[in-house]
Design a protein around this motif. Structure first.
Motif, short mmCIF file in Angstrom:
data_model
loop_
_atom_site.label_atom_id
_atom_site.label_comp_id
_atom_site.label_asym_id
_atom_site.label_seq_id
_atom_site.Cartn_x
_atom_site.Cartn_y
_atom_site.Cartn_z
N GLY A 259 0.83 -1.20 0.00
CA GLY A 259 0.00 0.00 0.00
C GLY A 259 0.86 1.25 0.00
N SER A 260 0.41 2.23 0.74
CA SER A 260 1.08 3.53 0.78
C SER A 260 2.42 3.41 1.50
CB SER A 260 0.20 4.54 1.51
OG SER A 260 -1.06 4.65 0.87
N PRO A 261 3.36 4.32 1.25
CA PRO A 261 4.63 4.32 1.96
C PRO A 261 4.39 4.45 3.48
CG PRO A 261 4.76 5.75 0.06
CD PRO A 261 3.31 5.36 0.21
N ILE A 262 5.27 3.84 4.28
CA ILE A 262 5.18 3.92 5.74
C ILE A 262 5.68 5.29 6.16
CG2 ILE A 262 7.45 2.84 6.01
CD1 ILE A 262 6.37 1.59 8.63
N GLY A 263 4.88 5.97 7.00
CA GLY A 263 5.25 7.33 7.40
C GLY A 263 6.25 7.32 8.55
N LEU A 264 7.31 8.14 8.37
CA LEU A 264 8.34 8.35 9.40
C LEU A 264 8.26 9.81 9.83
CD1 LEU A 264 11.25 6.46 7.55
CD2 LEU A 264 9.67 5.53 9.27
N ASN A 278 15.44 12.70 18.95
CA ASN A 278 14.27 12.51 18.10
C ASN A 278 13.96 11.03 17.82
OD1 ASN A 278 13.38 15.35 17.23
ND2 ASN A 278 15.56 15.40 16.76
N TRP A 279 14.31 10.15 18.75
CA TRP A 279 13.93 8.73 18.59
C TRP A 279 12.42 8.58 18.85
CZ3 TRP A 279 17.05 5.46 16.37
CH2 TRP A 279 18.43 5.59 16.50
N GLN A 280 11.73 7.88 17.97
CA GLN A 280 10.30 7.65 18.08
C GLN A 280 9.91 6.42 17.26
OE1 GLN A 280 8.30 11.19 16.24
NE2 GLN A 280 10.41 11.81 15.83
N THR A 281 8.63 6.04 17.28
CA THR A 281 8.19 4.83 16.58
C THR A 281 6.99 5.13 15.69
OG1 THR A 281 6.72 4.18 18.42
CG2 THR A 281 8.99 3.31 18.43
N THR A 282 6.83 4.25 14.68
CA THR A 282 5.68 4.27 13.80
C THR A 282 5.24 2.84 13.52
OG1 THR A 282 4.78 5.18 11.72
CG2 THR A 282 7.01 4.24 11.68
N TRP A 283 4.10 2.65 12.85
CA TRP A 283 3.62 1.29 12.56
C TRP A 283 2.75 1.31 11.30
CZ3 TRP A 283 -1.62 0.51 12.40
CH2 TRP A 283 -2.45 1.48 13.00
N ALA A 284 2.57 0.10 10.75
CA ALA A 284 1.74 -0.06 9.56
C ALA A 284 1.18 -1.48 9.57
CB ALA A 284 2.54 0.18 8.28
N PRO A 285 -0.08 -1.70 9.14
CA PRO A 285 -0.64 -3.05 9.07
C PRO A 285 -0.02 -3.83 7.91
CG PRO A 285 -2.21 -1.46 8.20
CD PRO A 285 -1.07 -0.66 8.73
N VAL A 286 0.21 -5.12 8.17
CA VAL A 286 0.77 -5.99 7.15
C VAL A 286 0.03 -7.33 7.18
CG1 VAL A 286 3.07 -4.97 7.07
CG2 VAL A 286 2.57 -6.75 8.74
N ASP A 287 -0.14 -7.95 5.99
CA ASP A 287 -0.74 -9.29 5.89
C ASP A 287 0.38 -10.28 5.65
OD1 ASP A 287 -3.38 -8.40 6.24
OD2 ASP A 287 -3.54 -7.87 4.10
N LEU A 288 0.55 -11.21 6.60
CA LEU A 288 1.65 -12.16 6.53
C LEU A 288 1.09 -13.57 6.33
CD1 LEU A 288 3.87 -10.84 9.46
CD2 LEU A 288 3.97 -10.21 7.03
#
Length: 319
Positions: A259-264, A278-288
């Motif tokens: 899908g869309s690029p993962i946002g950082l 500036n350490w932080q986290t992000t996430w994205a749904p994935v179908d495995l």
């Protein structure tokens, strides 16, 4: 002599049991003219037409000595009833009688009687109860020993108990404890393009503080082989640092764009370009899929790739 006036000394007037009263004669009693003994005195004469009293009045016969005390009891006039009958043995000096002892009554509580052996009965009852209790205890212990030797069994509730097993006893096809979902330091991932390892920026959580840098170039990438037990929807989390401005990257799963690029993005709204802050986290749904999956972050055409990476992990719930 006319009938009915023949006198008192007719043959029927004689005492046929006079011989029984010899003790009266020995005491000096005078016999009647007819020669019988046991009458109160020589003047005693029968009166015509008056029947004599019964001969069972034996207490007034003769003059009998009692007890050797020289006392003669008052004589009772013949023909008069005795005021109180008493056996000769009851008078002082009378002949002793033989009395049979009364046998002891069973169950009597007092005297010399012997009651039931209640103590013996109580001890017997206690012994019976003790034997029953011991038998039940032995049966329970024996049953428990059998269950222990067999490695299992059925308890009193009826539910079967499973024997204890060591980890090596679990069959290969049996149910196993689910494995923890994978997490991987970016420093151990497969690097592509200009991506490289560095340790200059503090705050990285990877081994020895290592992280991936040099990602800000077209064609740079990090690739991760992640294995899961079941296919389905998962969530990919990424820890990164940026110079206080948004970035993004292309995310591919099993060689297909996700899908869309993962946002950082600059979620913490930092204005300091120092990456250490500036350490932080992000996430994205994935179908495995079940088993091994290839997850890739890459800097493609149109991406803003000025970022460094610390680690990646898979979760079953949205972070």
């Amino acid at each position: 002599m006319a009938a009915g006036t023949s006198g008192a000394n007719t043959p029927e007037d004689d005492d046929p049991f006079g011989y029984l009263y010899e003790d009266g004669r020995a005491a000096g009693a005078q016999p009647p003219r007819s020669g019988g003994y046991g009458y109160p005195g020589p003047a005693a004469a029968a009166q015509p037409g008056v029947p004599r009293t019964s001969y069972n009045q034996v207490r007034t016969v003769g003059e009998r000595q009692y007890g050797g005390h020289g006392q003669v009891p008052q004589q009772q006039q013949y023909g008069q009833p005795n005021a109180q009958y008493a056996a000769p043995e009851t008078y002082p000096g009378g002949a002793a009688t033989r009395q049979s002892p009364i046998p002891p009554q069973r169950g009597a509580g007092g005297g010399g009687g012997r009651g039931p052996n209640t103590k013996g009965l109580l001890l017997g009852a206690i012994a019976v109860v003790a034997v029953v209790v011991i038998g039940i205890t032995v049966a329970i212990l024996t049953n428990g020993d059998k269950d222990d030797k067999a490695g299992g069994g059925t308890p009193s509730s009826g539910a079967p108990t499973a024997p204890e097993k060591s980890p090596g006893d679990e069959p290969s096809g049996g149910e196993e404890t689910p494995k923890a979902l994978p997490q991987q330091d970016a420093a151990t991932l497969k690097l592509g393009g200009t991506a490289a390892l560095a340790k200059d920026i503090k705050g990285a959580e990877g081994a020895d503080g290592a992280y991936v840098t040099g990602f800000n170039a077209l064609g740079s990438s990090v690739t991760w082989q992640a294995e899961v037990e079941e296919s389905g929807r998962y969530y990919l989390s990424v820890r990164y640092a940026i110079p206080a401005k948004d970035a993004n990257a292309t995310l591919s799963v099993n060689d297909k764009p996700n899908g869309s690029p993962i946002g950082l993005k600059n979620f913490i709204k930092s204005s300091d370009p120092n990456l250490e802050k500036n350490w932080q986290t992000t996430w994205a749904p994935v179908d495995l899929k079940k088993g091994n999956n290839t997850i890739k972050l890459s800097c493609e055409q149109g991406n803003q790739c000025d970022a460094v990476f610390d680690w990646l992990k898979i979760t079953t719930e949205e972070p």
